[in-house]
Design a protein around this motif. Sequence first.
Motif, mmCIF file in Angstrom:
data_model
loop_
_atom_site.group_PDB
_atom_site.id
_atom_site.type_symbol
_atom_site.label_atom_id
_atom_site.label_comp_id
_atom_site.label_asym_id
_atom_site.label_seq_id
_atom_site.Cartn_x
_atom_site.Cartn_y
_atom_site.Cartn_z
ATOM 1 N N ASP A 21 0.851 -1.207 -0.029
ATOM 2 C CA ASP A 21 -0.010 -0.053 -0.041
ATOM 3 C C ASP A 21 0.872 1.324 0.043
ATOM 4 O O ASP A 21 0.454 2.241 0.502
ATOM 5 N N LYS B 106 -0.927 4.361 -1.447
ATOM 6 C CA LYS B 106 -2.378 4.507 -1.381
ATOM 7 C C LYS B 106 -2.787 5.908 -1.161
ATOM 8 O O LYS B 106 -4.026 6.222 -1.499
ATOM 9 N N SER C 12 -7.605 7.074 -5.052
ATOM 10 C CA SER C 12 -8.878 6.787 -3.970
ATOM 11 C C SER C 12 -9.048 5.351 -4.471
ATOM 12 O O SER C 12 -8.922 4.927 -5.294
ATOM 13 N N GLU C 13 -10.243 5.001 -3.229
ATOM 14 C CA GLU C 13 -10.874 3.718 -3.470
ATOM 15 C C GLU C 13 -11.637 3.694 -4.645
ATOM 16 O O GLU C 13 -11.748 2.327 -5.238
ATOM 17 N N GLN C 14 -12.340 4.655 -4.999
ATOM 18 C CA GLN C 14 -13.089 4.710 -6.139
ATOM 19 C C GLN C 14 -12.175 4.217 -7.330
ATOM 20 O O GLN C 14 -12.541 3.403 -8.254
ATOM 21 N N LYS D 277 -9.322 2.925 -7.578
ATOM 22 C CA LYS D 277 -8.797 1.588 -7.257
ATOM 23 C C LYS D 277 -9.781 0.583 -8.083
ATOM 24 O O LYS D 277 -9.444 -0.391 -8.766
ATOM 25 N N SER D 278 -11.059 0.792 -7.543
ATOM 26 C CA SER D 278 -12.316 -0.107 -7.712
ATOM 27 C C SER D 278 -12.552 0.035 -9.495
ATOM 28 O O SER D 278 -12.485 -1.165 -10.124
#
Length: 378
Positions: A327, A330, A334-336, A338-339
Amino acid sequence: MSKFDSIRPFYDSEVNEAIKSGINHPILKAMMQFTFPDIDENEWKSQLQKTHSIRDFQCNFIYEAIQKVLQKSSDGLSTSGFEKLETNVSYLFISNHRDIILDTSLLNIALFDFGLVMTASAIGDNLVKKDFLRSLSRLNRNFIVQRGLPPRELLQSSQLMSEYIAQLLLRENRSVWIAQREGRTKDGNDATHSGVLKMLAMASGEKNIIDYFKEIKVVPVSISYEYDPTDALKMPQLMAEANKEVYVKSSNEDFNNILSGVIGQKKHIHIHVGDVLNEELDIIKAENTNSNKQIQALTQLIDDSILKSYHLWPTNFIAYDLLYKTDRFKDKYSEQEKSVFERRLEMRIDSKNQQMVEGFLAMYANPVVNKLKYYDNF
């Protein structure tokens, strides 16, 4: 006849006839309908038939087509370094190469926007086998690089191309774009092939080759796409090479790559033009009297510029963290984001094939790996 007739773009005196002969070709029609969806066919045909120079064709049609591509399939093009270049001066742009058509097209619209000399650009003859595509490329000021020749013919072809590039740069005041290696980078590792520089140096004559490279004003260029629209299409060749297998292209592979590169989603794109190589060349000349060592040092110099200036996107950091199960970066996405990237991976690559998954991730992660050789962090 000119000795460059087999490889050169059209002269302006040939442009109008070439346009008229291809005016009804379905590829041209599709390109015009894409670029000018609200304009009647008769109107764009009339404008085309009034075109008598490559510059007019590029500015009025190609420029608009690339702007439409950016509008439809990207989140925009950003640039850096162009303000350092001088107007009415020709440069040799040596660039990393990710997309068959867009790399040079995007550079040229940036050059146009900054009021700089646009390029004549090298294109492989494998991409323009059909008469209309060859004609269209010549209208866009491409010159032909002959591929797959036996050794003696390859030497002659290289000499001819070297002389033509010198003619453009030194006598016609025309900038030139050439990729740092034959073919596109498919694994994310941008590396200059010394053979490209040796070809360019063939026109140096009695001059020291470093003096010649100073004369033609070498500018390294880094182009960075947030998403490579042809990423999945590059995988079969990468897997074949990883398994030491001979890779044979399908009959329509190049055309499919061109189409996917143009219409596929790229998100953000950045082009950085480096400094004109000058004082660094003096150092190379002072430290190396052997021409092969000079070429090796120049190869490294161009690599350093391209890799250092490569613009890293969230996709690069995501791929690095996924590939190396860390990570570390990181805070760079953002998590979005990454998704979305993981969803793209799932849709494009067989998740059961670990080798293919790792190859896909490495394609995006390698620019981070390469930049870490110069910087501890970003």
